[in-house]
Design a protein around this motif. Structure first.
Motif, PDB file in Angstrom:
ATOM      1  N   LYS A  11      -0.260  11.529  -8.061  1.00  0.00           N
ATOM      2  CA  LYS A  11       0.349  10.251  -8.424  1.00  0.00           C
ATOM      3  C   LYS A  11       1.201   9.726  -7.277  1.00  0.00           C
ATOM      4  N   GLY A  12       1.918  10.630  -6.624  1.00  0.00           N
ATOM      5  CA  GLY A  12       2.748  10.223  -5.496  1.00  0.00           C
ATOM      6  C   GLY A  12       1.915   9.681  -4.347  1.00  0.00           C
ATOM      7  N   GLU A  13       0.762  10.315  -4.106  1.00  0.00           N
ATOM      8  CA  GLU A  13      -0.117   9.840  -3.043  1.00  0.00           C
ATOM      9  C   GLU A  13      -0.669   8.460  -3.378  1.00  0.00           C
ATOM     10  N   ARG A  14      -1.006   8.254  -4.647  1.00  0.00           N
ATOM     11  CA  ARG A  14      -1.522   6.934  -5.049  1.00  0.00           C
ATOM     12  C   ARG A  14      -0.449   5.866  -4.884  1.00  0.00           C
ATOM     13  N   THR A  15       0.780   6.207  -5.242  1.00  0.00           N
ATOM     14  CA  THR A  15       1.877   5.253  -5.086  1.00  0.00           C
ATOM     15  C   THR A  15       2.104   4.939  -3.617  1.00  0.00           C
ATOM     16  N   ARG A  16       2.056   5.965  -2.791  1.00  0.00           N
ATOM     17  CA  ARG A  16       2.249   5.767  -1.350  1.00  0.00           C
ATOM     18  C   ARG A  16       1.153   4.870  -0.782  1.00  0.00           C
ATOM     19  N   GLN A  17      -0.094   5.092  -1.225  1.00  0.00           N
ATOM     20  CA  GLN A  17      -1.196   4.274  -0.729  1.00  0.00           C
ATOM     21  C   GLN A  17      -1.036   2.824  -1.167  1.00  0.00           C
ATOM     22  N   THR A  18      -0.571   2.622  -2.384  1.00  0.00           N
ATOM     23  CA  THR A  18      -0.329   1.262  -2.863  1.00  0.00           C
ATOM     24  C   THR A  18       0.710   0.562  -2.002  1.00  0.00           C
ATOM     25  N   ILE A  19       1.761   1.291  -1.656  1.00  0.00           N
ATOM     26  CA  ILE A  19       2.809   0.728  -0.804  1.00  0.00           C
ATOM     27  C   ILE A  19       2.244   0.357   0.563  1.00  0.00           C
ATOM     28  N   VAL A  20       1.446   1.264   1.135  1.00  0.00           N
ATOM     29  CA  VAL A  20       0.875   1.008   2.460  1.00  0.00           C
ATOM     30  C   VAL A  20      -0.071  -0.187   2.404  1.00  0.00           C
ATOM     31  N   ASP A  21      -0.867  -0.292   1.348  1.00  0.00           N
ATOM     32  CA  ASP A  21      -1.775  -1.437   1.205  1.00  0.00           C
ATOM     33  C   ASP A  21      -0.996  -2.745   1.181  1.00  0.00           C
ATOM     34  N   HIS A  22       0.080  -2.762   0.411  1.00  0.00           N
ATOM     35  CA  HIS A  22       0.945  -3.949   0.392  1.00  0.00           C
ATOM     36  C   HIS A  22       1.550  -4.178   1.773  1.00  0.00           C
ATOM     37  N   GLY A  23       1.875  -3.094   2.449  1.00  0.00           N
ATOM     38  CA  GLY A  23       2.473  -3.203   3.772  1.00  0.00           C
ATOM     39  C   GLY A  23       1.536  -3.849   4.775  1.00  0.00           C
ATOM     40  N   VAL A  24       0.267  -3.490   4.736  1.00  0.00           N
ATOM     41  CA  VAL A  24      -0.711  -4.081   5.650  1.00  0.00           C
ATOM     42  C   VAL A  24      -0.819  -5.582   5.402  1.00  0.00           C
ATOM     43  N   ALA A  25      -0.968  -5.969   4.142  1.00  0.00           N
ATOM     44  CA  ALA A  25      -1.097  -7.388   3.809  1.00  0.00           C
ATOM     45  C   ALA A  25       0.166  -8.162   4.176  1.00  0.00           C
ATOM     46  N   THR A  26       1.321  -7.553   3.954  1.00  0.00           N
ATOM     47  CA  THR A  26       2.587  -8.224   4.245  1.00  0.00           C
ATOM     48  C   THR A  26       2.795  -8.362   5.745  1.00  0.00           C
ATOM     49  N   ALA A  27       2.511  -7.292   6.499  1.00  0.00           N
ATOM     50  CA  ALA A  27       2.670  -7.342   7.951  1.00  0.00           C
ATOM     51  C   ALA A  27       1.738  -8.371   8.567  1.00  0.00           C
ATOM     52  N   TYR A  28       0.540  -8.505   8.011  1.00  0.00           N
ATOM     53  CA  TYR A  28      -0.394  -9.506   8.493  1.00  0.00           C
ATOM     54  C   TYR A  28       0.169 -10.914   8.281  1.00  0.00           C
ATOM     55  N   ARG A  29       0.906 -11.084   7.204  1.00  0.00           N
ATOM     56  CA  ARG A  29       1.429 -12.412   6.863  1.00  0.00           C
ATOM     57  C   ARG A  29       2.721 -12.743   7.600  1.00  0.00           C
ATOM     58  N   ILE A  30       3.649 -11.792   7.711  1.00  0.00           N
ATOM     59  CA  ILE A  30       4.971 -12.098   8.266  1.00  0.00           C
ATOM     60  C   ILE A  30       5.243 -11.415   9.604  1.00  0.00           C
ATOM     61  N   GLY A  31       4.372 -10.491  10.002  1.00  0.00           N
ATOM     62  CA  GLY A  31       4.596  -9.760  11.241  1.00  0.00           C
ATOM     63  C   GLY A  31       5.085  -8.353  10.963  1.00  0.00           C
ATOM     64  N   LEU A  32       4.637  -7.420  11.805  1.00  0.00           N
ATOM     65  CA  LEU A  32       5.009  -6.029  11.603  1.00  0.00           C
ATOM     66  C   LEU A  32       6.502  -5.805  11.780  1.00  0.00           C
ATOM     67  N   GLY A  33       7.120  -6.524  12.726  1.00  0.00           N
ATOM     68  CA  GLY A  33       8.550  -6.350  12.979  1.00  0.00           C
ATOM     69  C   GLY A  33       9.419  -6.747  11.807  1.00  0.00           C
ATOM     70  N   ARG A  34       8.943  -7.661  10.994  1.00  0.00           N
ATOM     71  CA  ARG A  34       9.720  -8.114   9.838  1.00  0.00           C
ATOM     72  C   ARG A  34       9.402  -7.325   8.578  1.00  0.00           C
ATOM     73  N   LEU A  35       8.511  -6.371   8.709  1.00  0.00           N
ATOM     74  CA  LEU A  35       8.156  -5.543   7.554  1.00  0.00           C
ATOM     75  C   LEU A  35       9.272  -4.535   7.297  1.00  0.00           C
TER      76      LEU A  35
END
Length: 216
Positions: A11-35
């Motif tokens: 469950k922890g791994e699934r939660t971590r993957q969900t966070i990373v997936d959101h992180g990729v989409a967010t970094a693409y939108r606002i920039g990695l430095g602002r993540l």
């Protein structure tokens, strides 16, 4: 009949993957430095303390996002291309998939172009990791050229080909994304064909046909 429940680790791994997936989409939108962990806490609905439990710092989160983007690029572009026959078919497959991913605006694939301009003057582990992923792609292109099994000129310079292909793709991204040039892909493909033509091996000299019975 009993229902199996996921272990806390799974469950922890699934939660971590969900966070990373959101992180990729967010970094693409606002920039990695602002993540930041705070930014993701808002978009995922998780608490900051929960995100800190998985990553511990903004830097660790950014590194995980970069690695996920690299995995997506490998899965979408590199691994399928390496299944093609060596030489021109393999290099063409890599180029075609690379262009396709850019046209589709796949966040995990395109993040590297955005992050490169954002982090080039930001020394530290995140920049170093980004540079390592770019170098790995350059090395892959070099290997494709070097292992062409005679499909390219014997003196083909894999490093130069990698530099040329990178230049084609960076120009494509600029024209397609920023300039909204409808001919961006056409220009990229035209340049790529010229690159391939320059790599073609020299034709073998033809031997005189003595079977005709013709003599000088």
């Amino acid at each position: 009949m009993t229902t199996a429940t996921a272990s806390p680790h799974t469950k922890g791994e699934r939660t971590r993957q969900t966070i990373v997936d959101h992180g990729v989409a967010t970094a693409y939108r606002i920039g990695l430095g602002r993540l930041t962990i705070g930014e993701l806490a808002t978009s995922t609905g998780l608490s900051k303390s929960g995100l800190y439990a998985h990553f511990g710092s903004k830097e660790t989160l950014q590194l995980a996002v970069l690695d996920e983007a690299a995995t997506r690029f490998t899965d979408a572009v590199i691994r399928p291309a390496l299944q093609a026959p060596r030489g021109e078919p393999r290099l063409r497959a890599l180029f075609d998939r690379w262009v396709r991913s850019g046209t589709a605006r796949e966040p995990g694939v395109c993040l590297f172009v955005k992050a490169a301009t954002e982090l080039d003057e930001q020394p530290g582990p995140v920049r170093d990791r980004l540079a390592a992923h770019h170098r790995a792609l350059i090395a892959t292109i070099e290997t494709v050229v070097r292992t062409s099994d005679g499909g390219f000129r014997a003196d083909a310079d894999g490093r130069q080909v990698a530099a040329d292909l990178y230049g084609v793709m960076l120009s494509f991204y600029l024209s397609h994304r920023l300039l909204r040039d409808s001919a961006a892909e056409h220009h990229a493909r035209t340049t790529f064909e010229a690159l391939l033509a320059a790599l073609a091996p020299a034709p073998s000299p033809t031997c005189p046909d003595h079977a005709t019975g013709n003599r000088p």
